[in-house]
Design a protein around this motif. Structure first.
Motif, PDB file in Angstrom:
ATOM      1  N   ASN A  55     -47.491 -77.702  36.519  1.00 35.40           N
ATOM      2  CA  ASN A  55     -48.167 -77.191  37.716  1.00 35.40           C
ATOM      3  C   ASN A  55     -48.197 -75.666  37.716  1.00 35.40           C
ATOM      4  N   LEU A  56     -47.084 -75.030  37.328  1.00 38.12           N
ATOM      5  CA  LEU A  56     -47.039 -73.566  37.310  1.00 38.12           C
ATOM      6  C   LEU A  56     -47.908 -72.976  36.206  1.00 38.12           C
ATOM      7  N   LEU A  57     -48.092 -73.700  35.121  1.00 37.76           N
ATOM      8  CA  LEU A  57     -49.024 -73.238  34.094  1.00 37.76           C
ATOM      9  C   LEU A  57     -50.446 -73.151  34.654  1.00 37.76           C
ATOM     10  N   ALA A  58     -50.807 -74.123  35.480  1.00 37.23           N
ATOM     11  CA  ALA A  58     -52.150 -74.160  36.068  1.00 37.23           C
ATOM     12  C   ALA A  58     -52.288 -73.236  37.268  1.00 37.23           C
ATOM     13  N   GLN A  59     -51.233 -73.122  38.065  1.00 39.05           N
ATOM     14  CA  GLN A  59     -51.258 -72.314  39.301  1.00 39.05           C
ATOM     15  C   GLN A  59     -49.882 -71.669  39.463  1.00 39.05           C
ATOM     16  N   PRO A  60     -49.748 -70.383  39.084  1.00 39.21           N
ATOM     17  CA  PRO A  60     -48.418 -69.763  39.094  1.00 39.21           C
ATOM     18  C   PRO A  60     -47.831 -69.482  40.471  1.00 39.21           C
ATOM     19  N   ALA A  61     -48.629 -69.485  41.510  1.00 43.81           N
ATOM     20  CA  ALA A  61     -48.092 -69.240  42.860  1.00 43.81           C
ATOM     21  C   ALA A  61     -47.346 -70.476  43.340  1.00 43.81           C
ATOM     22  N   PHE A  62     -46.160 -70.263  43.934  1.00 45.37           N
ATOM     23  CA  PHE A  62     -45.412 -71.376  44.501  1.00 45.37           C
ATOM     24  C   PHE A  62     -44.533 -70.878  45.632  1.00 45.37           C
ATOM     25  N   THR A  63     -43.942 -71.806  46.343  1.00 45.43           N
ATOM     26  CA  THR A  63     -43.038 -71.468  47.435  1.00 45.43           C
ATOM     27  C   THR A  63     -41.621 -71.783  46.997  1.00 45.43           C
ATOM     28  N   LEU A  64     -40.735 -70.818  47.223  1.00 42.54           N
ATOM     29  CA  LEU A  64     -39.317 -70.979  46.936  1.00 42.54           C
ATOM     30  C   LEU A  64     -38.615 -71.180  48.267  1.00 42.54           C
ATOM     31  N   HIS A  65     -37.988 -72.339  48.431  1.00 44.54           N
ATOM     32  CA  HIS A  65     -37.310 -72.687  49.681  1.00 44.54           C
ATOM     33  C   HIS A  65     -35.822 -72.412  49.534  1.00 44.54           C
ATOM     34  N   LEU A  66     -35.318 -71.520  50.358  1.00 45.71           N
ATOM     35  CA  LEU A  66     -33.890 -71.237  50.405  1.00 45.71           C
ATOM     36  C   LEU A  66     -33.357 -71.770  51.725  1.00 45.71           C
ATOM     37  N   ALA A  67     -32.064 -71.742  51.899  1.00 41.64           N
ATOM     38  CA  ALA A  67     -31.451 -72.327  53.096  1.00 41.64           C
ATOM     39  C   ALA A  67     -32.013 -71.745  54.383  1.00 41.64           C
ATOM     40  N   ASP A  68     -32.261 -70.444  54.394  1.00 42.15           N
ATOM     41  CA  ASP A  68     -32.673 -69.805  55.649  1.00 42.15           C
ATOM     42  C   ASP A  68     -34.047 -69.146  55.599  1.00 42.15           C
ATOM     43  N   ARG A  69     -34.829 -69.421  54.550  1.00 34.11           N
ATOM     44  CA  ARG A  69     -36.147 -68.786  54.440  1.00 34.11           C
ATOM     45  C   ARG A  69     -37.000 -69.462  53.390  1.00 34.11           C
ATOM     46  N   GLU A  70     -38.284 -69.188  53.490  1.00 38.31           N
ATOM     47  CA  GLU A  70     -39.240 -69.621  52.471  1.00 38.31           C
ATOM     48  C   GLU A  70     -39.921 -68.369  51.940  1.00 38.31           C
ATOM     49  N   LEU A  71     -40.026 -68.282  50.629  1.00 34.56           N
ATOM     50  CA  LEU A  71     -40.601 -67.105  49.998  1.00 34.56           C
ATOM     51  C   LEU A  71     -41.837 -67.491  49.194  1.00 34.56           C
ATOM     52  N   ALA A  72     -42.903 -66.733  49.382  1.00 32.60           N
ATOM     53  CA  ALA A  72     -44.089 -66.887  48.543  1.00 32.60           C
ATOM     54  C   ALA A  72     -43.813 -66.101  47.267  1.00 32.60           C
ATOM     55  N   VAL A  73     -43.766 -66.799  46.154  1.00 35.39           N
ATOM     56  CA  VAL A  73     -43.450 -66.183  44.870  1.00 35.39           C
ATOM     57  C   VAL A  73     -44.460 -66.647  43.835  1.00 35.39           C
ATOM     58  N   ARG A  74     -44.312 -66.124  42.641  1.00 32.20           N
ATOM     59  CA  ARG A  74     -45.127 -66.630  41.543  1.00 32.20           C
ATOM     60  C   ARG A  74     -44.261 -66.730  40.318  1.00 32.20           C
ATOM     61  N   GLY A  75     -44.669 -67.575  39.416  1.00 38.64           N
ATOM     62  CA  GLY A  75     -43.912 -67.787  38.195  1.00 38.64           C
ATOM     63  C   GLY A  75     -44.580 -67.104  37.021  1.00 38.64           C
ATOM     64  N   ARG A  76     -43.768 -66.460  36.221  1.00 36.31           N
ATOM     65  CA  ARG A  76     -44.242 -65.885  34.963  1.00 36.31           C
ATOM     66  C   ARG A  76     -43.693 -66.754  33.848  1.00 36.31           C
ATOM     67  N   VAL A  77     -44.576 -67.525  33.248  1.00 33.14           N
ATOM     68  CA  VAL A  77     -44.195 -68.435  32.171  1.00 33.14           C
ATOM     69  C   VAL A  77     -43.848 -67.612  30.932  1.00 33.14           C
ATOM     70  N   VAL A  78     -42.708 -67.908  30.334  1.00 37.22           N
ATOM     71  CA  VAL A  78     -42.242 -67.158  29.170  1.00 37.22           C
ATOM     72  C   VAL A  78     -42.395 -68.017  27.920  1.00 37.22           C
ATOM     73  N   THR A  79     -43.246 -67.563  27.016  1.00 32.39           N
ATOM     74  CA  THR A  79     -43.463 -68.266  25.755  1.00 32.39           C
ATOM     75  C   THR A  79     -43.046 -67.426  24.548  1.00 32.39           C
ATOM     76  N   ASP A  80     -42.852 -66.127  24.740  1.00 34.12           N
ATOM     77  CA  ASP A  80     -42.458 -65.242  23.644  1.00 34.12           C
ATOM     78  C   ASP A  80     -41.103 -65.676  23.088  1.00 34.12           C
ATOM     79  N   PRO A  81     -41.027 -65.996  21.799  1.00 35.77           N
ATOM     80  CA  PRO A  81     -39.780 -66.519  21.228  1.00 35.77           C
ATOM     81  C   PRO A  81     -38.593 -65.567  21.383  1.00 35.77           C
ATOM     82  N   ASP A  82     -38.800 -64.274  21.229  1.00 38.59           N
ATOM     83  CA  ASP A  82     -37.689 -63.325  21.341  1.00 38.59           C
ATOM     84  C   ASP A  82     -37.164 -63.249  22.769  1.00 38.59           C
TER      85      ASP A  82
END
Length: 116
Positions: A55-82
């Motif tokens: 899902n993140l490969l197709a749409q990097p924006a997601f919501t991160l749910h913590l105990a006391d808040r929700e954060l609009a974040v995005r994922g940076r997919v890491v494919t570089d071997p190093d």
């Protein structure tokens, strides 16, 4: 991310995330673990296929749910071997159940959590 949000994320290893389904377009919420390495926060898991990762490969924006808040974040997919080797080199040795670093490098997703 604000300092307050970073502190909240630091306190909570088990998190929930909501991604957008790559085929359905519907919100998909799951529980997962976040990891800290190289001074940053990551989502990953033991080797294998993950719907949240696809899902993140197709749409990097997601919501991160913590105990006391929700954060609009995005994922940076890491494919570089190093970069994967550096990050997993910090994460995997601290996990008694993890198995080999080589297996994580070959088959685990790796996504950096970034402020949206």
């Amino acid at each position: 991310m604000t300092d307050d949000a970073w502190r909240a994320l630091e306190r909570q290893q088990t998190v929930e995330i909501t991604t957008v389904g790559r085929r359905s377009g519907r919100a998909q919420r799951i529980e997962t673990w976040r990891y800290r390495a190289a001074g940053r926060y990551w989502l990953t898991g033991s080797p294998g296929r993950r719907d949240w990762y696809a899902n993140l490969l197709a749409q990097p924006a997601f919501t991160l749910h913590l105990a006391d808040r929700e954060l609009a974040v995005r994922g940076r997919v890491v494919t570089d071997p190093d970069e994967r080797a550096r990050v997993f080199g910090e994460i995997v040795p601290g996990l008694e159940w993890a198995g080999s670093l080589d297996s994580w490098l070959a088959g685990s997703p790796l996504v950096e959590i970034l402020l949206d």
